[in-house]
Design a protein around this motif. Structure first.
Motif, short mmCIF file in Angstrom:
data_model
loop_
_atom_site.label_atom_id
_atom_site.label_comp_id
_atom_site.label_asym_id
_atom_site.label_seq_id
_atom_site.Cartn_x
_atom_site.Cartn_y
_atom_site.Cartn_z
N ASP A 1 -4.52 3.24 -8.18
CA ASP A 1 -4.46 1.95 -7.61
C ASP A 1 -5.47 1.92 -6.33
O ASP A 1 -6.33 1.00 -6.08
N TRP A 2 -5.40 3.14 -5.63
CA TRP A 2 -6.52 3.39 -4.54
C TRP A 2 -7.91 3.10 -5.02
O TRP A 2 -8.62 2.61 -4.24
N ALA B 1 0.87 -1.17 0.25
CA ALA B 1 0.20 0.22 0.00
C ALA B 1 0.80 1.26 -0.09
O ALA B 1 0.45 2.22 -0.46
N VAL C 1 -8.83 -0.31 -5.67
CA VAL C 1 -9.04 -1.02 -4.25
C VAL C 1 -10.46 -0.69 -3.61
O VAL C 1 -11.14 -1.62 -3.24
N PHE D 1 1.23 2.50 -3.41
CA PHE D 1 0.00 2.54 -4.38
C PHE D 1 0.22 4.05 -5.14
O PHE D 1 0.38 4.85 -4.53
N ARG D 2 -0.19 4.20 -6.14
CA ARG D 2 -0.67 5.30 -6.87
C ARG D 2 -2.24 5.62 -6.61
O ARG D 2 -2.91 4.73 -6.25
#
Length: 468
Positions: free
Chosen positions: A31-32, A24, A35, A27-28
């Protein structure tokens, strides 16, 4: 990739959490977002609550079909529901649908003033006009304890007040105001406080001496049992227990290790609270099963250094009583002990047999099997003025009150005859009990003890109270 996923799945939970935290941190933003999308899909797959996800107009069209009491009861489902049902948009839509004339007058009042419309105006308006609706039911709630009687009735007097009478100095009375004219669903009176649970999702507690009020927001109205002792309140849910110390304002939630405490399919619950040792005894039994009680000792308000313990109390039902259970119920006998009663019918004689399991706060229990007085027909009510005395009130055809000592062979004596039909009998404390007649009036009888009565003669007093 498959090899990595297989190894990840085999790791312990702590190692997996550490790897996820490391990932995490790299993460970019995209990416968040991915998710978060996965989490929303997972929530909808597990449990989808449709009402909060509807547009406001459609939610109002669905909710308007509910009666007002059910509509306010929905506020106790969860925090999400109470936020939705108290929102400005929903309250405005429901006010327009259910009370169009009042809503039109309120809109004109807002438009005709120079004041700024603040958030919550429509919420307060809807709650106020709904509380005055004529088709709202008017239930009577009352509870008796420690020489006091609390009465709540929306049909008479001020619907936002609860009256507490001192039975020793009747008609001395104190009145407690329910905030926001909320509908009271449950009423409880202890030696120190008056407590109510409302349909708006709040538990209010008043100190009986100072009359100061404290409030705890209830997470759900689907509780199985509500009880308390002195300044401590207990709400038992199916999978959790909430304990609230009203003096300090601290509350605890107990979940780990709890059994399933359901009140469906014939199950009932009773609870004794030991404040000094911070432990409660929860009695759970099925009224359709033989005479068996499961007792769970549950600590609260301190670190759980000991596990929840369980004890099963059993009484073997005689073969002659296998004709079936007529009825059974659990009854709190003051704040420190309780009893569960089963009434059986003998197959051959059709006579009744009563089995009582009594349990006190320190863990002692006693079982008795005995018969009601001769010629007494069902229905009747069993009361315990004290641990050693049984009181049986025959409700029909002519109400009679019998006394007996709680020994292996109960010997009954007729105490008094009541001239009017009885609709309800409530045991108050070690001295008082209440008879409610069919016309809505209640009568308080003061019982001074079976041995004291024999010495003094029939010195027990009766006080006539108002309609409830």
């Amino acid at each position: 990739m498959e090899h990595f996923l297989a190894q990840f799945a085999s790791l312990p939970q702590d190692d997996r959490a550490r790897i996820i935290s490391e990932l995490a941190s790299h993460f970019r933003p995209s990416d968040w977002w991915h998710v978060d999308t996965l989490l929303q899909r997972q929530r909808k797959h597990i449990c989808f609550d449709i009402i909060p996800n509807l547009p406001v107009e459609l939610a109002v069209l669905v909710l308007r079909y509910l009666p007002l009491p059910d509509l306010f009861a929905c506020r106790t489902v969860s925090r999400r529901w109470i936020e939705l049902l108290r929102s400005e948009a929903i309250c405005r839509g429901l006010a327009v649908e259910l009370f169009p004339e009042d809503a039109r007058a309120f809109s004109c009042q807002l438009l005709g003033t120079d004041t700024v419309v603040t958030r919550g105006d429509w919420t307060h308006f809807f709650e106020d006009v709904a509380s005055r609706a004529e088709f709202v039911p008017s239930p009577t709630l009352f509870h008796v304890n420690n020489g006091r009687l609390a009465i709540y009735n929306r049909a008479i007097g001020d619907p936002a007040k609860i009256a507490v009478f001192d039975l020793e100095y009747y008609p001395a009375c104190s009145q407690f105001s329910v905030p926001n004219r909320e509908w009271v669903e449950k009423l409880l009176l202890t030696s120190d406080i008056l407590a109510v649970v409302t349909l708006m999702g709040a538990c209010h507690a008043w100190d009986l001496v100072t009359e100061q009020r404290k409030t705890l927001r209830v997470e759900s109205g689907c509780y199985s049992h509500f009880t308390g002792k002195k300044g401590t309140l207990v709400m038992i849910y199916e999978n959790s227990i909430i304990v609230w110390d009203t003096l300090s304002g601290v509350s605890w939630r107990i979940e780990d290790g709890l059994p399933r405490l359901s009140v469906s399919n014939g199950y009932e619950i009773g609870c004794l609270v030991d404040i000094e040792n911070r432990i409660m005894s929860v009695c759970h039994f099925n009224k359709f099963e033989p005479a068996v009680i499961n007792v769970y000792k549950i600590p609260f308000g301190r670190p759980l250094t000991e596990e929840i313990t369980a004890q099963s109390l059993r009484w073997d039902v005689p073969e002659s009583c296998s004709g079936g259970t007529i009825y059974s119920y659990i009854q709190p006998l003051h704040e420190d002990y309780m009893a569960v009663n089963w009434v059986y019918e003998e197959k051959s004689t059709k006579a009744h047999r009563i089995i009582t399991l009594a349990y006190d706060i320190i863990g002692k229990w006693v079982a008795r099997s005995y018969s009601p007085p001769e010629f007494v027909k069902f229905p009747y009510v069993l009361l315990w003025p004290d641990k050693g005395t049984v009181m049986l009130v025959s409700l029909s055809p002519t109400p009679r009150i019998y006394l007996g000592t709680f020994t292996p062979n109960v010997q009954w004596t007729e105490w008094r005859t009541y001239p009017h039909p009885i609709s309800n009998v409530v045991h108050c404390d070690k001295r008082h009990f209440i008879l409610c007649t069919h016309d809505g009036k209640w009568n308080i009888f003061v019982f001074r003890g079976i041995h004291e009565q024999k010495a003094r003669g029939n010195s027990d007093a009766a006080v006539h109270g108002p309609r409830i």
